[in-house]
Design an enzyme around this catalytic site. Structure first.
Site, mmCIF file in Angstrom:
data_model
loop_
_atom_site.group_PDB
_atom_site.id
_atom_site.type_symbol
_atom_site.label_atom_id
_atom_site.label_comp_id
_atom_site.label_asym_id
_atom_site.label_seq_id
_atom_site.Cartn_x
_atom_site.Cartn_y
_atom_site.Cartn_z
ATOM 1 N N LYS A 52 0.831 -1.204 0.000
ATOM 2 C CA LYS A 52 0.000 0.000 0.000
ATOM 3 C C LYS A 52 0.865 1.253 0.000
ATOM 4 C CE LYS A 52 -1.943 1.826 3.647
ATOM 5 N NZ LYS A 52 -2.789 2.114 4.833
ATOM 6 N N ASP A 94 -6.602 0.731 1.022
ATOM 7 C CA ASP A 94 -6.786 1.058 2.428
ATOM 8 C C ASP A 94 -8.223 0.751 2.808
ATOM 9 O OD1 ASP A 94 -8.329 3.074 1.368
ATOM 10 O OD2 ASP A 94 -7.222 4.716 2.286
#
Length: 211
Positions: free
Chosen positions: A121, A140
């Protein structure tokens, strides 16, 4: 509507709502974005943006962070939560960048994820926004929620969600996909009480009203 068609329509509509999407985090170079993104885990962007100016005034360069006392870093980042791990990881990342990458933040996913505390991420966010490189889609909590509600995935694991999303969107738009879904998730489709009555995606949402 097939998933790819729905994904294209989501992109089309949200690109009009957010014509110039950028991270809500404040940064001016790849290292600053990496640190800010690492600090944003389980923390608001607003809080991170209060902490990073203090951090970079104290340790303006990667070398400074690598040489810093981890206990001092902990004190500066304490208010972002999980501060011990974050401080340890930031120092470890800085140390590795200085030792292995000539003091420059690396520009590939494979290299970035070798840094302390940097998973896909964070690496995707840094690559897309600091270098204009799209090797993945940062997943997320907002991306995870909207991908499920919009019927783009049935998975709950971020890595599997990312694999589901990547074929649905053009690769050169992967960084923007993250921004679109994060911003829209915050403003219109939060975890509790989604604003379906004012949602411009409501007519193509297979899970309208699902919380």
């Amino acid at each position: 509507m097939k998933k790819k068609e729905r994904a294209a329509e989501i992109m089309n509509r949200l690109s009009k709502r957010y014509p110039a999407p950028e991270p809500a985090l404040t940064w001016s170079n790849p290292w600053e974005l990496l640190v800010a993104t690492a600090l944003s885990a389980q923390c608001t962007d607003e809080r991170v943006n209060l902490v990073t100016p203090v951090f970079f005034e104290r340790w303006p360069e990667i070398r400074d962070a690598a040489e810093a006392d981890v206990a001092e870093i902990e004190e500066v980042v304490r208010s972002t939560g999980f501060f011990r791990n974050k401080a340890k990881n930031i120092k470890a990342a800085a140390t590795r960048i200085m030792g292995e990458y000539g003091g420059e933040v690396p520009r590939t996913m494979a290299e970035l994820i070798t840094l302390g505390g940097v998973a896909r991420k964070t690496a995707s966010i840094v690559l897309a926004n600091a270098f204009g490189v799209n090797e993945g889609i940062a997943v997320d909590t907002h991306v995870k929620r909207l991908a499920f509600r919009m019927g783009l995935t049935a998975n709950t694991d971020p890595l599997r969600i990312e694999k589901d999303l990547m074929p649905l969107f053009p690769q050169d738009k992967w960084g923007e996909v993250n921004h679109y879904l994060v911003f829209f998730g915050r403003e219109v489709c939060p975890a509790r009480k989604p604003k379906c009555g004012e949602c411009e995606l409501a007519d193509i949402c297979p899970k309208k009203g699902v919380q």
